[in-house]
Design a protein around this motif. Structure first.
Motif, PDB file in Angstrom:
ATOM      1  N   PRO A   1      91.053 -25.413 107.057  1.00 28.84           N
ATOM      2  CA  PRO A   1      91.179 -26.832 107.386  1.00 28.84           C
ATOM      3  C   PRO A   1      90.900 -27.072 108.866  1.00 28.84           C
ATOM      4  O   PRO A   1      90.851 -26.116 109.656  1.00 28.84           O
ATOM      5  N   GLY A   2      90.741 -28.336 109.228  1.00 23.58           N
ATOM      6  CA  GLY A   2      90.580 -28.673 110.635  1.00 23.58           C
ATOM      7  C   GLY A   2      90.042 -30.068 110.829  1.00 23.58           C
ATOM      8  O   GLY A   2      89.709 -30.767 109.862  1.00 23.58           O
ATOM      9  N   PRO A   3      89.953 -30.496 112.082  1.00 21.39           N
ATOM     10  CA  PRO A   3      89.419 -31.826 112.381  1.00 21.39           C
ATOM     11  C   PRO A   3      87.969 -31.961 111.928  1.00 21.39           C
ATOM     12  O   PRO A   3      87.168 -31.034 112.087  1.00 21.39           O
TER      13      PRO A   3
ATOM     14  N   LEU B   1      95.812 -21.398 110.884  1.00 26.75           N
ATOM     15  CA  LEU B   1      96.740 -22.518 110.794  1.00 26.75           C
ATOM     16  C   LEU B   1      97.897 -22.177 109.878  1.00 26.75           C
ATOM     17  O   LEU B   1      97.787 -21.602 108.871  1.00 26.75           O
TER      18      LEU B   1
ATOM     19  N   HIS C   1      84.749 -34.485 112.372  1.00 24.90           N
ATOM     20  CA  HIS C   1      84.163 -35.577 113.151  1.00 24.90           C
ATOM     21  C   HIS C   1      82.948 -36.099 112.394  1.00 24.90           C
ATOM     22  O   HIS C   1      81.954 -35.381 112.235  1.00 24.90           O
TER      23      HIS C   1
ATOM     24  N   THR D   1      82.802 -30.024 111.727  1.00 24.09           N
ATOM     25  CA  THR D   1      84.160 -29.596 111.417  1.00 24.09           C
ATOM     26  C   THR D   1      84.548 -28.423 112.297  1.00 24.09           C
ATOM     27  O   THR D   1      83.780 -27.469 112.417  1.00 24.09           O
ATOM     28  N   THR D   2      85.720 -28.513 112.897  1.00 26.93           N
ATOM     29  CA  THR D   2      86.287 -27.377 113.629  1.00 26.93           C
ATOM     30  C   THR D   2      87.314 -26.737 112.712  1.00 26.93           C
ATOM     31  O   THR D   2      88.419 -27.276 112.529  1.00 26.93           O
ATOM     32  N   GLU D   3      86.920 -25.634 112.084  1.00 29.05           N
ATOM     33  CA  GLU D   3      87.786 -24.963 111.121  1.00 29.05           C
ATOM     34  C   GLU D   3      88.767 -24.068 111.863  1.00 29.05           C
ATOM     35  O   GLU D   3      88.363 -23.233 112.669  1.00 29.05           O
TER      36      GLU D   3
ATOM     37  N   THR E   1      88.833 -37.271 111.517  1.00 32.14           N
ATOM     38  CA  THR E   1      89.887 -37.231 110.512  1.00 32.14           C
ATOM     39  C   THR E   1      90.238 -35.776 110.238  1.00 32.14           C
ATOM     40  O   THR E   1      89.625 -34.862 110.785  1.00 32.14           O
ATOM     41  N   TRP E   2      91.195 -35.548 109.378  1.00 31.15           N
ATOM     42  CA  TRP E   2      91.582 -34.190 109.014  1.00 31.15           C
ATOM     43  C   TRP E   2      90.827 -33.773 107.768  1.00 31.15           C
ATOM     44  O   TRP E   2      90.744 -34.525 106.797  1.00 31.15           O
ATOM     45  N   GLY E   3      90.259 -32.569 107.807  1.00 31.95           N
ATOM     46  CA  GLY E   3      89.588 -32.010 106.650  1.00 31.95           C
ATOM     47  C   GLY E   3      90.363 -30.815 106.128  1.00 31.95           C
ATOM     48  O   GLY E   3      90.653 -29.889 106.884  1.00 31.95           O
ATOM     49  N   SER E   4      90.740 -30.861 104.880  1.00 34.07           N
ATOM     50  CA  SER E   4      91.456 -29.743 104.254  1.00 34.07           C
ATOM     51  C   SER E   4      90.495 -28.623 103.917  1.00 34.07           C
ATOM     52  O   SER E   4      89.282 -28.829 103.853  1.00 34.07           O
TER      53      SER E   4
END
Length: 118
Positions: A53-55, A118, A57, A112-114, A90-93
């Motif tokens: 997951p991660g932000p 986490l 853009h 996406t910054t994975e 946003t947040w990406g799962s």
């Protein structure tokens, strides 16, 4: 809903391996992986996963369909009720095996910054 068990996903379904025509590695180290997704109108990615997951853009937006491995629609941006516009972060799962189809008239582009730990 419990988090997906990403360790069960085969390595060959990783986005960079399974769908290299639509995903490009921008940066990677032990903590993060930055992946660009580009999906022109009318194109559909091969089946792939996003293990971490991660932000997310959204650089440019177009309507999309996400389907699972059997072809069942998991998300249709046209009916999701969520307004998506370019520039939003946003947040990406982590995402189970899926395809992504651009059903809009513009190119969908996201970075996406994975987050690996986490």
């Amino acid at each position: 809903m419990p988090a997906p068990e990403t360790s069960d996903w085969p390595d060959h379904l990783d986005a960079l391996i399974a769908a290299p025509g639509h995903h490009r590695l921008l940066f990677e180290n032990d903590a993060v992986r930055v992946v660009e997704t580009i999906l022109p109108p009318g194109e559909r990615t091969p089946l792939h996963t996003h293990r971490w997951p991660g932000p997310l853009h959204l650089i440019s937006w177009s309507d999309i369909l996400r389907r699972d491995a059997s072809g069942t629609v998991l998300m249709d941006s046209r009916t999701s009720g969520i307004e998506r516009v370019a520039g939003v972060v946003t947040w990406g799962s982590a995402l189970q095996p899926h395809t992504l189809e651009n059903v809009g008239d513009a190119t969908f582009r996201a970075i996406t910054t994975e987050l690996k730990h986490l």
